[in-house]
Design a protein around this motif. Sequence first.
Motif, short mmCIF file in Angstrom:
data_model
loop_
_atom_site.label_atom_id
_atom_site.label_comp_id
_atom_site.label_asym_id
_atom_site.label_seq_id
_atom_site.Cartn_x
_atom_site.Cartn_y
_atom_site.Cartn_z
N VAL A 376 0.89 -1.13 0.27
CA VAL A 376 -0.18 -0.31 -0.12
C VAL A 376 1.34 1.32 -0.11
O VAL A 376 1.78 1.62 0.51
N ARG A 377 1.23 1.69 -1.50
CA ARG A 377 1.73 3.08 -1.41
C ARG A 377 1.38 3.94 -0.29
O ARG A 377 0.23 4.64 -1.01
N ALA A 378 2.38 5.20 0.10
CA ALA A 378 1.46 5.85 1.02
C ALA A 378 2.58 6.86 0.98
O ALA A 378 2.14 7.82 1.78
N SER A 379 3.39 7.54 0.19
CA SER A 379 3.78 8.28 -0.26
C SER A 379 4.18 8.38 -2.03
O SER A 379 3.24 8.00 -2.93
N GLN A 380 3.75 9.59 -2.14
CA GLN A 380 4.21 10.11 -3.60
C GLN A 380 5.27 10.46 -4.19
O GLN A 380 6.31 11.48 -3.22
N ALA A 381 6.35 10.07 -4.93
CA ALA A 381 7.33 10.32 -5.80
C ALA A 381 7.38 11.89 -5.65
O ALA A 381 6.61 11.80 -7.02
N GLY A 382 8.01 12.73 -6.27
CA GLY A 382 8.52 13.45 -6.71
C GLY A 382 9.54 14.28 -7.38
O GLY A 382 10.89 13.47 -6.52
N PHE A 383 10.35 15.49 -7.46
CA PHE A 383 11.31 16.02 -7.29
C PHE A 383 11.57 17.36 -6.78
O PHE A 383 9.58 18.23 -7.14
N VAL A 384 12.05 17.65 -5.97
CA VAL A 384 11.84 19.22 -5.55
C VAL A 384 13.29 19.69 -6.38
O VAL A 384 14.21 19.63 -6.50
N LEU A 385 13.42 21.28 -6.37
CA LEU A 385 14.52 22.33 -6.81
C LEU A 385 15.28 22.58 -5.63
O LEU A 385 14.76 23.28 -4.56
#
Length: 461
Positions: A376-385
């Motif tokens: 159960v994926r509890a996170s959102q993956a992304g990028f920050v600058l």
Amino acid sequence: MSWLESIQYHGRQLGHRTLDRHLRLGVTGLSGAGKTAFISSLVHQLTVGDQTAHLPFFSVLQQGRYLGGRLAQNQPLAIPRFPYEQNLRYLSAEPAQWPPSTTGWSQLNLSLRYRPQGAIRSRLQQHSELQLEIIDYPGEWLLDLPLLQQDYRQWSTFCWQLFQQPHRQASSVAFKALLQQCDLQSLSEVQLQELTESYRSLLLQYSQQSGCYLQQPGRLLIPGELAGAPMLQLFPLLPEQLETDSPLLRRMTEHYQSYCDYVIKPFYRQHFSRLDRQVVLVDCLAALNAGYSAVQELQQALGLIMQSFRYGPASLLSRLFQPQISKVLFAASKADHVTPDQHKALTLLLQQLLQQPIKQSVYASAATEAMAIAAVRASQAGFVLQQGQRQPCISGRDLATGEPVTLYPGEVPAQIPPAGLYQQHQFQFPALLPTTQAAALPLPHVRMDHVLEFLLGDKLR
Ligand SMILES: Nc1nc2c(ncn2[C@@H]2O[C@H](COP(=O)(O)OP(=O)(O)OP(=O)(O)O)[C@@H](O)[C@H]2O)c(=O)[nH]1
Ligand SMILES: [Mg+2]
């Protein structure tokens, strides 16, 4: 279940088995590894609406042959049913929560309907059905299996070696002192109860301390239906107390033997016999967080469990029954606690943790695969600058505070880190709460489609 119902139930299962339309899946892992979340997600993925976009690697779905899954009506009447609906309620609550830790064993049966592959079979049959049987149990009980390969003296010696480890020693002082004062000639109920209670609180303390995996006997922590049974008066005497025969040593040996014969053997016979496929879940990240000794102990615990699962003809399990496990999936759970670029390293770390057992050809006759997953994926993956650079990150809700967090959890070592590394670096992988999801929508996950394909793909052809 009456004898007639039992015969009917087993007869039906045998019928499906003979026709290769029955699969018994064991989900194994230490306490907190993620078994219950895994089963809940697996069942959800197989039973909610159209999942085509959600499970791209599950071939029966992609080929348009999957007709759906439903909870079967033929639950065995005498075995507690896996609380799937309650677990889903936790996961879809507002705010969402994880289902609670497991305190007994349970089973859930599923019927999966699909169109068979191949022109002839698909013309002959409109659809086929695969009966899937899944079992859940408290992780603590898994650690009882190695007891079958020791006697009481060996077990006590092993326990005290363990309790001398740096991360365990301080907690064991009180119990040790009590043992030193006890009267080995006395079998008084008061003394037995006092020592058992002190040992139970020690185990409880360890189980709440991160990085302590080996708590034995498991039923002392989670007694299930055995609460109050005399054989649960079981604790390891000190090495020097094992040297000479005494009434207390004899009593402990007797309880140990009864525990092996009347608790462990029947449980494993019932749970692990007739298993066709197995998933072994390991929470590598929590061990890294807890430090060097924790990783060592995790590796030791996995080694012991895997040793017990050796499937050769001379193995312990073969003597108890005839397991026929043809596929084993080793999964590093909670991969959503790191950024996706770290999943490869997490898988390599898991493989290294399990290297010894696998090398000993534990699963010589079974197909194996290792992967990093999140049931159960509890996170959102992304990028920050950051200073003009794109930095991977994850965001979610912190497990302890419930507050939203965005962070870079750090790198996962692809190998077991040496002791010295922990002096310079403290791993701090987060723990997150699930995100609320409408029950009708598929649960977000990481690689559950690969899991389904590996475990079920060939049976749905
Ligand atoms: N982020 C994330 N956390 C998870 C996942 N699966 C389990 N967890 C976390 O791990 C905890 C334990 O998961 P369970 O499924 O209860 O573990 P278990 O192996 O059934 O544990 P016992 O019942 O105690 O043997 C949960 O409460 C969550 O905090 C996952 O896929 N992602
Ligand atoms: Mg559980």
